[in-house]
Write a protein that holds these residues in place. Structure first.
Motif, PDB file in Angstrom:
ATOM      1  N   ALA A   6       0.850  -1.194   0.000  1.00 51.69           N
ATOM      2  CA  ALA A   6       0.000   0.000   0.000  1.00 51.69           C
ATOM      3  C   ALA A   6       0.884   1.242   0.000  1.00 51.69           C
ATOM      4  N   ALA A   7       0.509   2.204  -0.844  1.00 53.69           N
ATOM      5  CA  ALA A   7       1.218   3.487  -0.841  1.00 53.69           C
ATOM      6  C   ALA A   7       0.868   4.253   0.431  1.00 53.69           C
ATOM      7  N   ASN A   8       1.826   5.061   0.910  1.00 59.29           N
ATOM      8  CA  ASN A   8       1.647   5.755   2.182  1.00 59.29           C
ATOM      9  C   ASN A   8       2.164   7.176   2.060  1.00 59.29           C
ATOM     10  N   VAL A   9       1.443   8.121   2.695  1.00 56.82           N
ATOM     11  CA  VAL A   9       1.850   9.526   2.735  1.00 56.82           C
ATOM     12  C   VAL A   9       2.073   9.897   4.193  1.00 56.82           C
ATOM     13  N   LEU A  10       3.241  10.464   4.488  1.00 54.89           N
ATOM     14  CA  LEU A  10       3.552  10.873   5.860  1.00 54.89           C
ATOM     15  C   LEU A  10       4.556  12.025   5.808  1.00 54.89           C
ATOM     16  N   VAL A  11       4.136  13.219   6.227  1.00 49.77           N
ATOM     17  CA  VAL A  11       5.024  14.392   6.236  1.00 49.77           C
ATOM     18  C   VAL A  11       4.972  15.030   7.626  1.00 49.77           C
ATOM     19  N   PRO A  12       6.070  15.647   8.076  1.00 46.27           N
ATOM     20  CA  PRO A  12       6.142  16.096   9.473  1.00 46.27           C
ATOM     21  C   PRO A  12       5.895  17.587   9.700  1.00 46.27           C
ATOM     22  N   ASN A  13       5.268  18.279   8.776  1.00 53.55           N
ATOM     23  CA  ASN A  13       5.197  19.735   8.929  1.00 53.55           C
ATOM     24  C   ASN A  13       3.801  20.294   8.693  1.00 53.55           C
ATOM     25  N   VAL A  14       2.795  19.685   9.318  1.00 55.53           N
ATOM     26  CA  VAL A  14       1.440  20.237   9.342  1.00 55.53           C
ATOM     27  C   VAL A  14       1.252  20.948  10.678  1.00 55.53           C
ATOM     28  N   VAL A  15       0.718  22.163  10.662  1.00 53.41           N
ATOM     29  CA  VAL A  15       0.553  22.949  11.888  1.00 53.41           C
ATOM     30  C   VAL A  15      -0.931  23.038  12.236  1.00 53.41           C
ATOM     31  N   ILE A  16      -1.257  22.668  13.466  1.00 53.70           N
ATOM     32  CA  ILE A  16      -2.626  22.755  13.968  1.00 53.70           C
ATOM     33  C   ILE A  16      -2.808  24.104  14.640  1.00 53.70           C
ATOM     34  N   LEU A  17      -3.826  24.847  14.251  1.00 51.95           N
ATOM     35  CA  LEU A  17      -4.077  26.188  14.790  1.00 51.95           C
ATOM     36  C   LEU A  17      -5.222  26.138  15.791  1.00 51.95           C
ATOM     37  N   ASP A  18      -5.082  26.925  16.862  1.00 56.28           N
ATOM     38  CA  ASP A  18      -6.146  26.979  17.853  1.00 56.28           C
ATOM     39  C   ASP A  18      -7.200  27.994  17.433  1.00 56.28           C
ATOM     40  N   GLU A  19      -8.151  28.275  18.324  1.00 54.32           N
ATOM     41  CA  GLU A  19      -9.262  29.164  17.982  1.00 54.32           C
ATOM     42  C   GLU A  19      -8.808  30.602  17.745  1.00 54.32           C
ATOM     43  N   ASP A  20      -7.603  30.952  18.253  1.00 56.30           N
ATOM     44  CA  ASP A  20      -7.059  32.283  18.023  1.00 56.30           C
ATOM     45  C   ASP A  20      -6.167  32.350  16.786  1.00 56.30           C
ATOM     46  N   LEU A 124       1.494  16.285  -1.009  1.00 55.82           N
ATOM     47  CA  LEU A 124       2.479  15.978  -2.051  1.00 55.82           C
ATOM     48  C   LEU A 124       1.935  16.437  -3.396  1.00 55.82           C
ATOM     49  N   GLU A 125       2.015  15.559  -4.371  1.00 55.41           N
ATOM     50  CA  GLU A 125       1.433  15.805  -5.690  1.00 55.41           C
ATOM     51  C   GLU A 125       0.782  14.517  -6.160  1.00 55.41           C
ATOM     52  N   PRO A 126      -0.182  14.610  -7.055  1.00 53.57           N
ATOM     53  CA  PRO A 126      -0.819  13.381  -7.552  1.00 53.57           C
ATOM     54  C   PRO A 126       0.211  12.402  -8.110  1.00 53.57           C
ATOM     55  N   GLY A 127       0.057  11.150  -7.742  1.00 55.49           N
ATOM     56  CA  GLY A 127       0.988  10.131  -8.214  1.00 55.49           C
ATOM     57  C   GLY A 127       2.190   9.929  -7.325  1.00 55.49           C
ATOM     58  N   GLN A 128       2.298  10.720  -6.235  1.00 52.39           N
ATOM     59  CA  GLN A 128       3.447  10.611  -5.353  1.00 52.39           C
ATOM     60  C   GLN A 128       3.053   9.978  -4.014  1.00 52.39           C
ATOM     61  N   ALA A 129       4.036   9.390  -3.355  1.00 52.02           N
ATOM     62  CA  ALA A 129       3.875   8.860  -2.004  1.00 52.02           C
ATOM     63  C   ALA A 129       5.225   8.971  -1.312  1.00 52.02           C
ATOM     64  N   THR A 130       5.224   8.955   0.013  1.00 56.82           N
ATOM     65  CA  THR A 130       6.494   9.024   0.747  1.00 56.82           C
ATOM     66  C   THR A 130       7.076   7.641   0.989  1.00 56.82           C
ATOM     67  N   SER A 131       6.222   6.599   0.944  1.00 53.71           N
ATOM     68  CA  SER A 131       6.729   5.239   1.153  1.00 53.71           C
ATOM     69  C   SER A 131       5.725   4.228   0.636  1.00 53.71           C
TER      70      SER A 131
END
Length: 379
Positions: A6-20, A124-131
């Motif tokens: 199975a193709a897998n996507v995993l990147v370490p730089n998504v930022v979760i923002l609070d209500e402010d 990523l981009e369509p057709g890409q995966a990290t692993s």
């Protein structure tokens, strides 16, 4: 030997923002500063997590986040979650469900999951995966399958086994927690030094208080070696009982650390406390050796008390404390100075800061012990 891939996507730089609109947890001094690992929700055969509440994300505008992050953010399935994507785009998503690890915890790391097409398009981009995740048959050799896969891969891509991945994650955790190990080790060394001083002072006071008793033993025929052995035997008994108590308290402190990290938003895995036999051996050995080493000088002084001391009505002579007070005051001042400098040194390395903080604690405690007799006289 391969069951499925199975193709897998995993990147370490998504930022979760609070209500402010700020990264989640930055004001509270969290471990991750709102940064999360983003990826797709894998097939159950590969997924180390399960849905705790709600459903897995299916639509392109749906996400799933781990339970700890959802609680910190104060959201439940159906609410809106705002994310800052690696591209710099700020997007709102509907929380489809919350996730939790099958075993243990994520140790304070936040995760955001999409369906595979959505994760591929957003991260990523369509057709890409990290692993590519490869599921082997239970009886197959991981290493043999990896060796067969390597010739099929393009340059820059490697095949690693699950055991190798587990080892890499373990090394990363060890590196990340290096400051904690250093701090605890320094704290343990400081504790041993302080214990040495306290044991020495305690047995010195006991010998001084029992001068007549020990002299009477000499008067009725006890030899110097017998008096020496009696004091050391007392030290052994105290060391054994105190070391056992120390092991019990140490186990309680270990549990307390788990609670502390839980409160700080970085829970330890919910596994049993590892209590190895070497822990007992080392603790008992150190406790016994330190106690005997600290008690040997007072015991030798006790062995040379003359028998006639039992008939005298005089107090033990006390030595001047000038030199001791000067040295103690110097160490006390140096320790306070190091304690002030340690937080500033943390900017250049937490391990160095932990070592300086431990040295500061050691100097302050020795300084207090050295100056205590002089301070006690006017008091």
């Amino acid at each position: 030997g391969v069951v499925m891939v199975a193709a897998n996507v995993l990147v370490p730089n998504v930022v979760i923002l609070d209500e402010d609109g700020k990264p989640l947890g930055t004001e509270e001094g969290g471990f991750t500063g709102g940064t999360a690992i983003g990826g797709d929700w894998p097939d159950p055969s590969f997924n180390p997590n399960v849905i705790a509440a709600g459903e897995e994300p299916i639509k392109s505008d749906e996400v799933a986040i781990d339970t700890g992050t959802a609680d910190q953010l104060g959201v439940v399935p159906g609410d809106t979650v705002t994310l800052l994507l690696p591209s710099g785009e700020r997007r709102d998503f509907t929380l489809a469900g919350t996730t939790e690890a099958r075993a243990g915890s994520n140790f304070g790391v936040s995760f955001v999951y999409w369906s595979f097409p959505a994760a591929q398009q957003l991260l990523l981009e369509p057709g890409q995966a990290t692993s590519l995740l490869v599921l082997a048959e239970p009886t197959a050799s991981q290493q043999a399958i990896a060796d067969q896969i390597r010739p099929l891969l393009p340059p820059g891509v490697e095949a690693v086994t699950g055991d190798e991945i587990a080892s890499q994650v373990s090394e990363q955790l060890d590196t990340g927690l290096g400051f904690l190990n250093t701090f605890l080790l320094v704290f343990a060394i400081v504790s041993v030094f302080v214990a040495t001083f306290l044991i020495y002072n305690t047995f010195s006071m006991l010998v001084a208080q029992r001068t007549r008793e020990l002299a009477l033993l000499r008067a009725i025929g006890a030899s110097r070696s017998q008096v020496l052995r009696s004091i050391l035997a007392e030290a052994v008994v105290v060391a054994v009982f105190a070391s056992i108590l120390g092991i019990i308290v140490g186990a309680g402190v270990a549990r307390g650390l788990q609670v502390l990290f839980q409160a700080a938003g970085a829970p330890f895995p919910s596994a049993a406390l590892v209590f190895q036999s070497r822990t007992i051996v080392v603790a008992m050995s150190v406790g016994l050796l330190i106690t005997l080493a600290s008690a040997i000088l007072p015991a030798r002084r006790a062995s040379v008390i003359p028998p006639m001391a039992a008939l005298r009505d005089e107090q033990p002579r006390t030595r001047g404390l000038g030199r001791r007070t000067v040295v103690g005051g110097f160490l006390l001042g140096a320790g306070i100075g190091f304690a002030v400098m340690a937080p500033q040194l943390a900017e250049y390395g937490t391990t160095k800061a932990a070592m300086m903080a431990g040295g500061a604690a050691l100097f302050v405690l020795i300084g207090v012990l050295a100056t205590a007799p002089e301070l006690a006289r006017p008091a």
